[in-house]
Enzyme design. Structure first.
Site, mmCIF file in Angstrom:
data_model
loop_
_atom_site.group_PDB
_atom_site.id
_atom_site.type_symbol
_atom_site.label_atom_id
_atom_site.label_comp_id
_atom_site.label_asym_id
_atom_site.label_seq_id
_atom_site.Cartn_x
_atom_site.Cartn_y
_atom_site.Cartn_z
ATOM 1 N N ASP A 362 -27.541 -9.371 -46.894
ATOM 2 C CA ASP A 362 -27.610 -7.962 -46.600
ATOM 3 C C ASP A 362 -29.392 -8.107 -46.292
ATOM 4 O O ASP A 362 -29.851 -7.364 -45.515
ATOM 5 C CB ASP A 362 -27.419 -7.157 -47.871
ATOM 6 C CG ASP A 362 -27.669 -5.860 -47.489
ATOM 7 O OD1 ASP A 362 -27.076 -5.115 -46.601
ATOM 8 O OD2 ASP A 362 -28.819 -5.397 -48.159
ATOM 9 N N GLU A 389 -10.621 -27.427 -56.345
ATOM 10 C CA GLU A 389 -10.515 -27.723 -57.590
ATOM 11 C C GLU A 389 -10.041 -26.650 -58.690
ATOM 12 O O GLU A 389 -10.486 -26.768 -59.918
ATOM 13 C CB GLU A 389 -12.067 -28.234 -57.923
ATOM 14 C CG GLU A 389 -12.592 -29.248 -56.846
ATOM 15 C CD GLU A 389 -11.948 -30.729 -57.245
ATOM 16 O OE1 GLU A 389 -11.067 -30.862 -57.787
ATOM 17 O OE2 GLU A 389 -12.474 -31.459 -56.537
#
Length: 410
Positions: A362, A389
């Site tokens: 942003d 994972e």
């Protein structure tokens, strides 16, 4: 002409934000490995951006990292090959962090090669298997992959359906593999695949064991996954095994159960937490650099209160991530790190990295979606490390079980 109307901003030069000096006192030997990783990564930004956009896998860079000794991920390789040294857990983490700061695909490639494939062989392989393959994997002369996840079994990989049928006895007979795997880094790169399968027949009937499979073996079919919005500069594959026949000595003798796969993933889960620090450092550095160079309303963005508040927040979150990995790595170094603690580091850091990247994106405004400005690429790649994972949900259940004594998995 274009530079006059559309200025370039230097957002790729590393800033080494370490507000608490978390890494100020690391030993010289570990810092030397960090420096080596920095030297390897320097100058790769433009190429990795191009590879990411084109979906190309720069295997030559993986081999370059191997030649520099950067692939071993803390695996014991002393005496295995010329120039190879065992990295401490801290050095391995710093290498992971630095490489991921440059590019997530490159960091993942190093983690697949060293953290998963090399570690699997080192932990469970026979002396003969290690002698034949360990040095080549450690230097990436041979590419290696770790095949556990299946198209229909991700978080519940304990339910894997790939089978290894024993024909004859376990000494002179052979195995026939059938099944499928998905999301396998290096799975279609012409190397070897450490394949986890459930054995049918013999003394180990019903057990999950690991098999060393040459990717040129008849019946092994792998296709690179296309259309990814994340980790685009590493090739991951869908693998099919159609009556893949393997000799008895293809099994890694130290592998006996699904718990052995967990031992590998436990070790690499900490690596994911370090990778998240690298990604977060990249986007915080990019946002800070951009804020000091970009002018709006006749002054640098860095001079606005809201921008300073956001930079402060991002730096505080990055600092918490650094503290997490430094502490758990110290525990790992003395053999006191538990599985749930590794899960906590991964759970905390990938969540923080996602939030930081969102704010950084942003802050760069429209320029934030350009690949050359780094943030969008890291933001997409963080989505992948947040999932692999073990997803956030799975990590929370591991930690929750440790906290409460009750398992909520099923």
């Amino acid at each position: 002409m274009r530079a006059e109307i559309d200025p370039d901003y230097d957002v790729t030069t590393p800033r080494d934000l370490d507000y608490y000096g978390v890494f100020a006192d690391i030993p010289d030997q570990d810092r030397a490995w960090w420096t080596r990783a920095r030297e390897f990564s320097t100058g790769l930004e433009e190429r990795m951006t191009q590879c990411w956009e084109a979906g190309e896998y720069p295997v030559d860079l993986v081999r370059d990292a191997g030649a520099r000794g950067l692939l071993t991920d803390g695996v014991d390789v002393d005496g295995v090959g010329e120039g190879l040294s065992t990295l401490s857990p801290l050095a391995a983490g710093l290498v992971n962090m630095e490489t991921s700061r440059t590019d997530g695909s490159l960091g993942t490639a190093l983690a697949v090669q060293g953290g998963l494939a090399l570690r699997t062989l080192a932990m469970f392989g026979s002396d003969e298997q290690k002698q034949q393959h360990l040095a080549d994997l450690a230097t990436a002369r041979t590419l290696g992959s770790f095949a556990l996840t299946e198209p229909t079994h991700g978080s519940d990989s304990v339910s894997l359906e790939t089978t290894a049928q024993l024909v004859g006895d376990e000494t002179t007979g052979h195995y026939v593999l059938n099944g499928a795997k998905k999301w396998i880094g290096n799975g279609a790169s012409g190397g070897i695949t450490f394949t986890w399968a459930r054995v049918s027949g013999g003394e180990h009937d019903g057990q999950v064991r690991c098999f060393l499979v040459n990717q040129e073996t008849e019946g092994y079919r792998a296709e690179v996954i296309e259309g990814k919005a994340s980790l685009r500069a590493i090739h991951q594959a869908v693998i099919e095994y159609h009556d893949v026949t393997l000799p008895a000595d293809a099994v890694l003798p130290g592998s006996h159960s699904f718990k052995d796969t967990s031992k590998v993933l436990f070790a690499t889960r900490l690596g994911v937490a370090w990778s998240a620090v690298g990604h977060a450092a990249a986007v915080v550095g990019a946002a800070l650099s951009y804020a000091t160079q970009r002018e709006q309303f006749s002054k640098p963005l860095a001079g606005f209160q809201q921008v300073q508040e956001r930079l402060t927040w991002m730096t505080s979150e990055l600092t918490s991530m650094q503290l997490h990995v430094r502490k758990v790595t110290e525990l790992d170094a003395v053999g006191k790190l538990s599985g749930p603690q590794a899960s906590m580091a991964k759970y905390h850091n990938t969540r923080k990295a996602r939030a930081i990247a969102q704010v950084a994106r942003d802050m760069l405004g429209g320029n934030g979606i350009l690949l050359k400005n780094k943030v969008a690429r890291h933001m997409a790649d963080i989505e992948a490390i947040h999932t692999y994972e073990g997803t956030e949900s799975v990590q929370s259940l591991i930690i929750g079980r440790d906290l409460t004594g009750h398992s909520a998995f099923a």
